[in-house]
Write a protein that holds these residues in place. Structure first.
Motif, PDB file in Angstrom:
ATOM      1  N   ASP A 181      26.925   3.674  22.180  1.00 55.04           N
ATOM      2  CA  ASP A 181      25.663   3.324  21.531  1.00 55.04           C
ATOM      3  C   ASP A 181      25.880   2.832  20.109  1.00 55.04           C
ATOM      4  O   ASP A 181      25.129   1.980  19.617  1.00 55.04           O
ATOM      5  CB  ASP A 181      24.686   4.512  21.569  1.00 55.04           C
ATOM      6  N   HIS A 185      24.932  -0.853  18.713  1.00 54.65           N
ATOM      7  CA  HIS A 185      24.145  -1.016  17.488  1.00 54.65           C
ATOM      8  C   HIS A 185      24.767  -2.101  16.605  1.00 54.65           C
ATOM      9  O   HIS A 185      24.063  -2.958  16.055  1.00 54.65           O
ATOM     10  CB  HIS A 185      24.067   0.310  16.739  1.00 54.65           C
ATOM     11  N   THR A 187      24.066  -5.510  18.294  1.00 55.40           N
ATOM     12  CA  THR A 187      22.661  -5.909  18.165  1.00 55.40           C
ATOM     13  C   THR A 187      22.370  -6.421  16.758  1.00 55.40           C
ATOM     14  O   THR A 187      21.656  -7.416  16.575  1.00 55.40           O
ATOM     15  CB  THR A 187      21.737  -4.723  18.497  1.00 55.40           C
ATOM     16  N   THR A 188      22.938  -5.755  15.761  1.00 54.91           N
ATOM     17  CA  THR A 188      22.741  -6.179  14.382  1.00 54.91           C
ATOM     18  C   THR A 188      23.399  -7.530  14.124  1.00 54.91           C
ATOM     19  O   THR A 188      22.777  -8.440  13.559  1.00 54.91           O
ATOM     20  CB  THR A 188      23.314  -5.121  13.420  1.00 54.91           C
TER      21      THR A 188
END
Length: 237
Positions: A40, A44, A47-48
């Motif tokens: 996860d 993250h 995604t950023t």
């Protein structure tokens, strides 16, 4: 209250302060802890970084995140090729030559590394041994391979460079260390074969990442930066 940009959660002063802190903290990590990063947390980061700007919003980067047994197979394959002196097939032409201030900066960085590790100046065998650590990913548990589409040319690679920078800043914000590695792209043919990538994919670079081993002496030095006066010309009239 400090000024905010429209819809911003934090005052402008806090926003630029956070960015400055991340940029000042980040360095190229050359020794990692073996523990893996939770999925996860990696997602993250991804995604950023996906918010990176690109030409016509083409978002030309594709990323392989290699971990676990797959990373070990890849490490063995690329290390074996590099240690035999094979592989010089960059998809993008590397620098032809470093001259002037660019050579000075490169030498300064290199000597900082070698001095920290106790490698004597001119010890080419030790230089070569340390260079091969690129292909052990400096002990990182994960490596990202960034590749792009051949028809997009150099501008696709430039967009990928922006992605690499944002990936590293996101990782830094989440407590991780990174090192961008052009050395991995030196073996682009092997990478395409190993991961069954299409012929039109072009390897830009790798990023080894994980939790930095802060106790290792190789992570104790920091490179310098030129001043704005050395790099920027203002044209007003």
């Amino acid at each position: 209250m400090d000024a905010k940009t429209p819809d911003a959660r934090y005052p402008t002063e806090d926003r630029i302060g956070a960015l400055e802190e991340l940029l000042n903290e980040r360095y190229s990590v050359r020794a990692f802890q073996p523990r893996e990063v939770p999925r996860d947390v990696i997602e993250h980061i991804l995604t950023t970084a996906q918010r990176t700007a690109s030409w016509c919003n083409s978002q030309p980067w594709e990323v392989l995140i290699v971990s676990g047994e797959a990373k070990e197979r890849f490490r063995k394959a690329i290390y074996a090729e590099a240690s035999r002196g094979l592989g010089d097939d960059y998809d993008f032409t590397p620098p032809r030559e470093y001259v002037g201030v660019y050579l000075d900066r490169r030498r300064e960085s290199g000597f900082q590394l070698y001095n920290t590790l106790g490698i004597a100046r001119g010890d080419k065998a030790a230089y070569a041994k340390q260079a091969l650590e690129n292909y052990n990913f400096f002990g990182a548990p994960h490596v990202a391979v960034i590749h792009t589409n051949e028809p997009l040319g150099i501008y696709g690679a430039i967009d990928c460079g922006g992605y690499v920078s944002n990936f590293m800043l996101a990782a830094q914000a989440l407590g991780l260390g990174t090192i961008p590695q052009a050395a991995i792209a030196r073996h682009s043919g092997l990478i395409r074969r190993h991961f069954n990538l299409p012929d039109d994919r072009r390897v830009v670079c790798g990023i080894s990442f994980g939790y930095a081993d802060h106790a290792h002496k190789v992570n104790s030095y920091r490179t310098s930066r030129a001043t704005v006066a050395n790099t920027v010309t203002f044209v007003d009239v």
